[in-house]
Design a protein around this motif. Structure first.
Motif, PDB file in Angstrom:
ATOM      1  N   LEU A   1       0.826  -1.209   0.000  1.00  0.00           N
ATOM      2  CA  LEU A   1       0.000   0.000   0.000  1.00  0.00           C
ATOM      3  C   LEU A   1       0.856   1.252   0.000  1.00  0.00           C
ATOM      4  CD1 LEU A   1      -2.827  -0.899   2.562  1.00  0.00           C
ATOM      5  CD2 LEU A   1      -2.851  -1.155   0.079  1.00  0.00           C
ATOM      6  N   ASP A   2       1.957   1.223   0.731  1.00  0.00           N
ATOM      7  CA  ASP A   2       2.815   2.406   0.837  1.00  0.00           C
ATOM      8  C   ASP A   2       3.455   2.782  -0.499  1.00  0.00           C
ATOM      9  OD1 ASP A   2       2.223   2.595   3.496  1.00  0.00           O
ATOM     10  OD2 ASP A   2       4.078   1.651   4.196  1.00  0.00           O
ATOM     11  N   GLN A   3       3.536   1.820  -1.407  1.00  0.00           N
ATOM     12  CA  GLN A   3       4.128   2.103  -2.722  1.00  0.00           C
ATOM     13  C   GLN A   3       3.254   3.051  -3.534  1.00  0.00           C
ATOM     14  OE1 GLN A   3       7.031   0.701  -4.176  1.00  0.00           O
ATOM     15  NE2 GLN A   3       7.270  -1.361  -3.383  1.00  0.00           N
ATOM     16  N   ALA A   4       1.996   3.163  -3.163  1.00  0.00           N
ATOM     17  CA  ALA A   4       1.074   4.026  -3.907  1.00  0.00           C
ATOM     18  C   ALA A   4       1.152   5.456  -3.383  1.00  0.00           C
ATOM     19  CB  ALA A   4      -0.358   3.486  -3.792  1.00  0.00           C
ATOM     20  N   TYR A   5       2.246   6.143  -3.693  1.00  0.00           N
ATOM     21  CA  TYR A   5       2.455   7.510  -3.224  1.00  0.00           C
ATOM     22  C   TYR A   5       2.469   8.505  -4.387  1.00  0.00           C
ATOM     23  CZ  TYR A   5       7.179   6.125  -4.598  1.00  0.00           C
ATOM     24  OH  TYR A   5       8.261   5.654  -5.298  1.00  0.00           O
TER      25      TYR A   5
ATOM     26  N   ALA B   1      -6.208  -0.132   6.923  1.00  0.00           N
ATOM     27  CA  ALA B   1      -5.039   0.327   6.167  1.00  0.00           C
ATOM     28  C   ALA B   1      -5.418   0.671   4.734  1.00  0.00           C
ATOM     29  CB  ALA B   1      -3.953  -0.747   6.185  1.00  0.00           C
ATOM     30  N   VAL B   2      -6.347  -0.089   4.176  1.00  0.00           N
ATOM     31  CA  VAL B   2      -6.843   0.206   2.826  1.00  0.00           C
ATOM     32  C   VAL B   2      -7.505   1.582   2.806  1.00  0.00           C
ATOM     33  CG1 VAL B   2      -8.591  -0.414   1.113  1.00  0.00           C
ATOM     34  CG2 VAL B   2      -7.099  -2.181   2.071  1.00  0.00           C
ATOM     35  N   ASP B   3      -8.349   1.864   3.783  1.00  0.00           N
ATOM     36  CA  ASP B   3      -9.040   3.157   3.812  1.00  0.00           C
ATOM     37  C   ASP B   3      -8.059   4.312   3.984  1.00  0.00           C
ATOM     38  OD1 ASP B   3     -11.452   1.967   3.405  1.00  0.00           O
ATOM     39  OD2 ASP B   3     -12.181   2.179   5.468  1.00  0.00           O
TER      40      ASP B   3
ATOM     41  N   ALA C   1      -4.667   8.350  -1.719  1.00  0.00           N
ATOM     42  CA  ALA C   1      -4.853   8.251  -3.171  1.00  0.00           C
ATOM     43  C   ALA C   1      -5.785   9.354  -3.672  1.00  0.00           C
ATOM     44  CB  ALA C   1      -5.413   6.885  -3.534  1.00  0.00           C
ATOM     45  N   MET C   2      -6.812   9.648  -2.911  1.00  0.00           N
ATOM     46  CA  MET C   2      -7.748  10.697  -3.323  1.00  0.00           C
ATOM     47  C   MET C   2      -7.052  12.053  -3.345  1.00  0.00           C
ATOM     48  SD  MET C   2     -10.754  11.357  -4.393  1.00  0.00           S
ATOM     49  CE  MET C   2     -11.999  12.639  -4.511  1.00  0.00           C
ATOM     50  N   ARG C   3      -6.198  12.305  -2.381  1.00  0.00           N
ATOM     51  CA  ARG C   3      -5.476  13.586  -2.370  1.00  0.00           C
ATOM     52  C   ARG C   3      -4.547  13.677  -3.585  1.00  0.00           C
ATOM     53  NH1 ARG C   3      -4.128  18.023   0.923  1.00  0.00           N
ATOM     54  NH2 ARG C   3      -3.192  19.440  -0.580  1.00  0.00           N
TER      55      ARG C   3
ATOM     56  N   LEU D   1     -10.930   1.213  -6.618  1.00  0.00           N
ATOM     57  CA  LEU D   1      -9.736   0.534  -6.111  1.00  0.00           C
ATOM     58  C   LEU D   1      -9.994   0.020  -4.701  1.00  0.00           C
ATOM     59  CD1 LEU D   1      -6.763  -0.270  -6.267  1.00  0.00           C
ATOM     60  CD2 LEU D   1      -6.173   2.069  -5.535  1.00  0.00           C
ATOM     61  N   ARG D   2     -10.620   0.831  -3.886  1.00  0.00           N
ATOM     62  CA  ARG D   2     -10.968   0.398  -2.519  1.00  0.00           C
ATOM     63  C   ARG D   2     -11.832  -0.860  -2.551  1.00  0.00           C
ATOM     64  NH1 ARG D   2     -15.535   1.612   1.111  1.00  0.00           N
ATOM     65  NH2 ARG D   2     -14.812   1.384   3.268  1.00  0.00           N
ATOM     66  N   ASP D   3     -12.825  -0.875  -3.422  1.00  0.00           N
ATOM     67  CA  ASP D   3     -13.706  -2.043  -3.515  1.00  0.00           C
ATOM     68  C   ASP D   3     -12.912  -3.297  -3.856  1.00  0.00           C
ATOM     69  OD1 ASP D   3     -15.934  -0.559  -2.908  1.00  0.00           O
ATOM     70  OD2 ASP D   3     -16.615  -0.348  -4.979  1.00  0.00           O
ATOM     71  N   ARG D   4     -11.989  -3.193  -4.786  1.00  0.00           N
ATOM     72  CA  ARG D   4     -11.201  -4.360  -5.191  1.00  0.00           C
ATOM     73  C   ARG D   4     -10.329  -4.855  -4.045  1.00  0.00           C
ATOM     74  NH1 ARG D   4      -7.820  -2.539 -10.016  1.00  0.00           N
ATOM     75  NH2 ARG D   4      -7.109  -4.711  -9.962  1.00  0.00           N
ATOM     76  N   LEU D   5      -9.727  -3.937  -3.316  1.00  0.00           N
ATOM     77  CA  LEU D   5      -8.886  -4.316  -2.181  1.00  0.00           C
ATOM     78  C   LEU D   5      -9.726  -4.948  -1.066  1.00  0.00           C
ATOM     79  CD1 LEU D   5      -6.650  -1.146  -2.195  1.00  0.00           C
ATOM     80  CD2 LEU D   5      -5.766  -3.485  -2.374  1.00  0.00           C
ATOM     81  N   ARG D   6     -10.863  -4.357  -0.769  1.00  0.00           N
ATOM     82  CA  ARG D   6     -11.727  -4.880   0.299  1.00  0.00           C
ATOM     83  C   ARG D   6     -12.273  -6.258  -0.054  1.00  0.00           C
ATOM     84  NH1 ARG D   6     -13.897  -2.023   4.373  1.00  0.00           N
ATOM     85  NH2 ARG D   6     -15.856  -3.159   4.171  1.00  0.00           N
ATOM     86  N   VAL D   7     -12.673  -6.433  -1.296  1.00  0.00           N
ATOM     87  CA  VAL D   7     -13.176  -7.743  -1.721  1.00  0.00           C
ATOM     88  C   VAL D   7     -12.111  -8.808  -1.489  1.00  0.00           C
ATOM     89  CG1 VAL D   7     -13.778  -9.124  -3.750  1.00  0.00           C
ATOM     90  CG2 VAL D   7     -14.924  -6.944  -3.349  1.00  0.00           C
TER      91      VAL D   7
END
Length: 218
Positions: free
Chosen positions: A7-11, A49-51, A57-59, A127-133
């Motif tokens: 997750l941290d890689q998504a900066y 952590a996903v949220d 990501a939104m920012r 993206l959140r939906d895919r991670l949560r699923v």
């Protein structure tokens, strides 16, 4: 690579594009504990952590989409980013609020600003939906695999009644997760167990001795 590191890689925009939900779930699966309560807590923490990542990501999306627009100041963008999960089922409300802020900020085209924010929101929430699923499916799979051992303990004549009652609760809690893994976010593992009625499950029926068994006893 740890699940958190995935997750941290998504900066950045490029990092977001490279983020693979499957990689996050695989890393998480390798980290979860054998202890049922600890595992439950890890899975809940993984969803949190996903949220947290989705807010970041939104920012990132907003700063990119509105790079040439000053009608939504940095502090306002941050508010929309940190609360984006709350708009998952209310994108119309998000659009309305963005349009109002953009109008007060003297945007040339408040509707275009609202649309840019909506596009960003749809992307990050998808993206959140895919991670949560993926996380919830992992919770379901792990729970389903643990039901049979828990049931076996719950019916084991060699255990005292208190232990068997607890294992019965464990089995029913696992069955609830296997049926609907989202229950893990409704309460802590031990609280979900405490809410279940005490129940002593019947042990398996003893096999009737055969003629061959009786000969061996002689």
């Amino acid at each position: 690579m740890t699940a958190q590191r995935v997750l941290d890689q998504a900066y950045s925009l490029a990092g977001l594009a490279r983020l693979e939900p499957e990689a996050y779930v695989e890393a998480l699966a390798a980290e979860v504990a054998d202890d049922l309560e600890a595992r439950d807590g890890q899975l809940v923490a993984a969803l949190a952590a996903v949220d947290a990542m989705i807010a970041r990501a939104m920012r990132i999306r907003l700063d990119h989409a509105l790079a040439d627009d000053a009608s939504l100041p940095a502090v306002t963008r941050n508010v929309f980013a940190t609360t984006i999960v709350k708009y998952a089922g209310a994108l119309d409300l998000l659009a309305e609020r963005v349009r109002d802020v953009a109008l007060r900020g003297r945007a040339r085209d408040p509707d275009a600003v609202a649309m840019a924010v909506l596009d960003a929101a749809r992307d990050v929430l998808a993206l959140r939906d895919r991670l949560r699923v993926g996380v919830l499916e992992l919770a379901r799979t792990l729970a389903a695999a643990a039901i049979e051992p828990a049931d076996r303990h719950a019916r084991d004549r060699r255990l005292d009644d208190a232990a068997r009652v607890r294992w019965s609760k464990v089995r029913r809690a696992l069955e609830a997760v296997a049926a609907d893994p989202s229950v893990i976010v409704t309460a802590a593992w031990r609280d979900r167990l405490a809410a279940l009625d005490d129940q002593l499950d019947d042990p398996p029926a003893e096999r009737e001795p055969t003629f061959a068994d009786m000969i061996e006893l002689d």
